[in-house]
Design an enzyme around this catalytic site. Structure first.
Site, mmCIF file in Angstrom:
data_model
loop_
_atom_site.group_PDB
_atom_site.id
_atom_site.type_symbol
_atom_site.label_atom_id
_atom_site.label_comp_id
_atom_site.label_asym_id
_atom_site.label_seq_id
_atom_site.Cartn_x
_atom_site.Cartn_y
_atom_site.Cartn_z
ATOM 1 N N ARG A 39 11.886 13.862 -0.417
ATOM 2 C CA ARG A 39 12.572 12.855 0.324
ATOM 3 C C ARG A 39 13.511 13.261 1.113
ATOM 4 O O ARG A 39 14.161 12.501 1.951
ATOM 5 C CB ARG A 39 13.271 11.758 -0.693
ATOM 6 C CG ARG A 39 12.116 10.913 -1.545
ATOM 7 C CD ARG A 39 11.364 10.165 -0.736
ATOM 8 N NE ARG A 39 10.439 9.153 -1.514
ATOM 9 C CZ ARG A 39 9.190 9.836 -1.672
ATOM 10 N NH1 ARG A 39 8.902 11.143 -1.223
ATOM 11 N NH2 ARG A 39 8.509 9.112 -2.256
ATOM 12 N N TYR A 62 -12.008 13.726 1.392
ATOM 13 C CA TYR A 62 -12.705 12.975 0.245
ATOM 14 C C TYR A 62 -14.011 13.402 0.216
ATOM 15 O O TYR A 62 -14.625 12.955 1.016
ATOM 16 C CB TYR A 62 -12.274 11.352 0.232
ATOM 17 C CG TYR A 62 -10.736 10.926 0.037
ATOM 18 C CD1 TYR A 62 -10.280 11.561 -1.198
ATOM 19 C CD2 TYR A 62 -10.043 9.967 0.754
ATOM 20 C CE1 TYR A 62 -8.926 11.224 -1.421
ATOM 21 C CE2 TYR A 62 -8.942 9.721 0.569
ATOM 22 C CZ TYR A 62 -8.270 10.345 -0.702
ATOM 23 O OH TYR A 62 -6.961 9.813 -1.022
ATOM 24 N N ARG A 86 0.478 7.751 -7.506
ATOM 25 C CA ARG A 86 -0.396 6.736 -7.193
ATOM 26 C C ARG A 86 -1.774 6.807 -7.899
ATOM 27 O O ARG A 86 -2.438 5.813 -7.743
ATOM 28 C CB ARG A 86 -0.453 6.712 -5.712
ATOM 29 C CG ARG A 86 0.515 6.451 -4.852
ATOM 30 C CD ARG A 86 0.317 6.982 -3.411
ATOM 31 N NE ARG A 86 -0.443 6.136 -2.648
ATOM 32 C CZ ARG A 86 -0.102 5.073 -2.145
ATOM 33 N NH1 ARG A 86 0.969 4.630 -2.251
ATOM 34 N NH2 ARG A 86 -1.061 4.509 -1.541
ATOM 35 N N THR A 128 -9.214 16.758 -1.928
ATOM 36 C CA THR A 128 -8.285 16.274 -2.774
ATOM 37 C C THR A 128 -9.093 15.869 -3.960
ATOM 38 O O THR A 128 -10.229 15.089 -3.885
ATOM 39 C CB THR A 128 -7.842 14.678 -2.066
ATOM 40 O OG1 THR A 128 -7.010 15.134 -0.974
ATOM 41 C CG2 THR A 128 -6.894 13.839 -3.302
ATOM 42 N N HIS A 140 -0.290 12.917 -6.264
ATOM 43 C CA HIS A 140 -0.606 12.023 -5.220
ATOM 44 C C HIS A 140 0.374 10.975 -5.026
ATOM 45 O O HIS A 140 0.339 9.799 -4.914
ATOM 46 C CB HIS A 140 -1.830 11.306 -5.606
ATOM 47 C CG HIS A 140 -2.688 10.921 -4.461
ATOM 48 N ND1 HIS A 140 -3.745 11.105 -4.081
ATOM 49 C CD2 HIS A 140 -2.659 9.538 -3.714
ATOM 50 C CE1 HIS A 140 -4.479 10.578 -3.103
ATOM 51 N NE2 HIS A 140 -3.490 9.585 -2.859
ATOM 52 N N GLY A 155 7.313 13.350 -3.997
ATOM 53 C CA GLY A 155 8.776 13.205 -4.150
ATOM 54 C C GLY A 155 9.551 13.873 -3.371
ATOM 55 O O GLY A 155 10.872 13.609 -3.407
ATOM 56 N N TYR A 214 0.678 -1.283 -0.082
ATOM 57 C CA TYR A 214 0.117 0.056 0.324
ATOM 58 C C TYR A 214 0.664 1.411 -0.135
ATOM 59 O O TYR A 214 0.586 2.168 -0.652
ATOM 60 C CB TYR A 214 -1.063 0.004 1.114
ATOM 61 C CG TYR A 214 -1.819 1.156 1.208
ATOM 62 C CD1 TYR A 214 -2.734 1.455 0.354
ATOM 63 C CD2 TYR A 214 -1.794 1.764 2.704
ATOM 64 C CE1 TYR A 214 -3.358 2.623 0.335
ATOM 65 C CE2 TYR A 214 -2.749 2.951 2.649
ATOM 66 C CZ TYR A 214 -3.304 3.427 1.480
ATOM 67 O OH TYR A 214 -4.554 4.545 1.633
ATOM 68 N N GLN A 262 -8.219 16.878 5.518
ATOM 69 C CA GLN A 262 -8.431 16.332 4.200
ATOM 70 C C GLN A 262 -9.734 15.877 3.903
ATOM 71 O O GLN A 262 -10.183 14.834 4.457
ATOM 72 C CB GLN A 262 -7.434 15.506 3.761
ATOM 73 C CG GLN A 262 -7.356 15.192 2.045
ATOM 74 C CD GLN A 262 -7.949 13.698 2.046
ATOM 75 O OE1 GLN A 262 -7.571 12.877 2.846
ATOM 76 N NE2 GLN A 262 -8.599 13.683 0.947
ATOM 77 N N LYS A 298 -6.171 19.985 -3.321
ATOM 78 C CA LYS A 298 -5.127 19.031 -3.483
ATOM 79 C C LYS A 298 -5.123 18.244 -4.854
ATOM 80 O O LYS A 298 -6.257 17.544 -5.212
ATOM 81 C CB LYS A 298 -4.993 18.240 -2.416
ATOM 82 C CG LYS A 298 -3.822 17.267 -2.419
ATOM 83 C CD LYS A 298 -3.734 16.617 -0.962
ATOM 84 C CE LYS A 298 -2.435 15.626 -0.852
ATOM 85 N NZ LYS A 298 -2.874 14.360 -1.539
#
Ligand code: FNR
Length: 392
Positions: free
Chosen positions: A320, A144, A288, A172, A285, A318, A37, A142, A261
């Site tokens: 990191r 949905y 994904r 989102t 995302h 991204g 996941y 956030q 978003k």
């Protein structure tokens, strides 16, 4: 400084500071489902790779003999508030599959590190409990976004979030259905439809959803968990059912800032301005959702040029390490959302693991700016002049 001071006293840290090792170490501790996941992407991962590669195209150009009063000030103005650091914890669902304390641990860590916490609608813990764990921290919610036919449920969720001290609404827009994610599909894993119903805590604790379910099925949610989970999933992942005109409903039902978003085009960013929202997250995302899509950082400069003076711009997908944060901000983001790295921290050590990841990223950012002669994280110092593109 604190970290190096500990080193001087020969104190070994509990977790590694090597950002590239967090994922592999976390993978050793996660179930196959949890690993699939969080590590998994849409398709073969092309867009997720492009997210990282987009950072490598930009390089920081260090300046010398820049006199400073000390380490750079990392504080930023976002949505009308001053924040000590330019990062927030990205919304990530079903966190109890990564660690028993799930969202409670990550929300507590965010508060401890003075970083805003963005709570996901797909959390495995209810709104009220996350708020309690976050305490005096800054928390954002956030959404949905349920279909228009379920506006009463949306209103109820927003009301609960407001009552629990969530001040900004992130909506989102890229996940009205889950992406084509082979790693989850191979595991037969739907994060929201497992027998333990771990991703549905917000729905199952919502009074309006509960009473609608009872009216329709004649039983309580607890008497038919599978149908209830399936119905909740259909409510919050409504496929494509909203248009720009529906933003007004959210504005009428939320009195704080609204941030959309998942924006990846200049045209959509302009529509956000037209519809009077306060901010956007330039995000795909984490690669994904749409595979084959552009790396998120690649779109950032154009979007900043088009709307950067009209609303606040967040960035993710991204990030990191500290240099990544510096680059996204130099390209015009006001704040970065940290996603997968803190989930790895959660898997490695609960609240302390998340704290460690946030602190490491900020420590690295602080030293990167300092050593590059960049006096602060404000746009006056951290801007495109500190970057070159090496491929042009
Ligand atoms: C996410 N993301 C996400 N976004 C959102 O708006 N609501 C959600 O519930 C989730 N859930 C979620 C779960 C997991 C396991 C991941 C990895 C991501 C997306 C997240 O907020 C953010 O956009 C990405 O994580 C950014 O990409 P990187 O930097 O993590 O690769």
């Amino acid at each position: 400084k604190e970290i190096y001071d500990k080193g001087l006293r020969y104190e070994r840290p509990r977790f590694t500071f090597q950002t590239t090792k967090w994922q592999a170490l976390a993978e050793e501790r996660m179930s196959a489902e949890a690993k699939g996941y969080v590590v998994g992407n849409a398709g073969d991962g092309e867009t997720a790779r492009k997210n990282s590669e987009a950072f490598a195209k930009w390089s920081i150009v260090p300046q010398r003999l820049v006199k400073t009063d000390g380490l750079p000030d990392l504080s930023v103005d976002v949505l009308g508030q001053r924040h000590p650091f330019p990062i927030a914890v990205a919304p990530v669902g079903v966190q109890r599959i990564f660690h028993g304390e799930g969202e409670l641990a990550s929300a507590a860590a965010a508060a401890r590190e003075n970083v805003p916490y963005v709570m996901s609608t797909a959390s495995s813990t209810s709104i009220e409990n996350v708020a309690e764990a976050n305490g005096v921290g800054v928390r954002w919610f956030q959404l949905y976004w349920p279909t228009n036919e379920h506006n009463d449920i949306t209103a109820s969720i927003l009301q609960r979030a407001k009552a629990s001290g969530f001040t900004t609404l992130f909506v989102t827009l890229d996940t009205y259905i889950l992406g084509w994610r082979p790693s989850d599909m191979d595991n037969g894993y739907n994060p929201f439809l497992r027998s333990d119903n771990i991703g549905v805590a917000i729905g199952f604790s919502d009074p309006v959803f509960r009473s609608k379910f009872k009216a329709k099925h004649g039983v309580e949610i607890e008497q038919d968990l599978h149908t209830a989970a399936s119905e909740w999933t259909g409510t919050v992942f409504p496929s494509l059912s909203h248009g720009w005109e529906d933003i007004k409903f959210l504005q009428d039902n939320w009195d704080g800032p609204i941030v959309l978003k998942g924006i990846q085009t200049v045209a959509d960013a302009r529509k956000c301005v037209e519809h009077g929202v306060q901010g956007i997250v330039v995000s795909n995302h984490g690669g994904r959702q749409v595979n084959g899509g552009v790396g998120s950082l690649g779109m950032l400069p154009r979007i900043v040029d088009a709307v950067g003076d009209k609303l606040d711009i967040f960035f993710d997908s991204g990030i990191r390490n500290g240099a990544d944060i510096a680059k996204a901000m130099a390209l015009g983001a006001q704040m970065c959302l940290v996603g997968r790295p803190y989930v790895y921290g959660l898997a490695l050590g609960g609240e302390d693991g998340v704290s460690h990841v946030l602190k490491s990223l900020l420590g690295e950012l602080e030293l990167t700016l300092h050593l590059a002669g960049i006096q602060s994280a404000s746009p006056e110092h951290l801007n495109r002049e500190i970057l070159i593109r090496e491929d042009q």
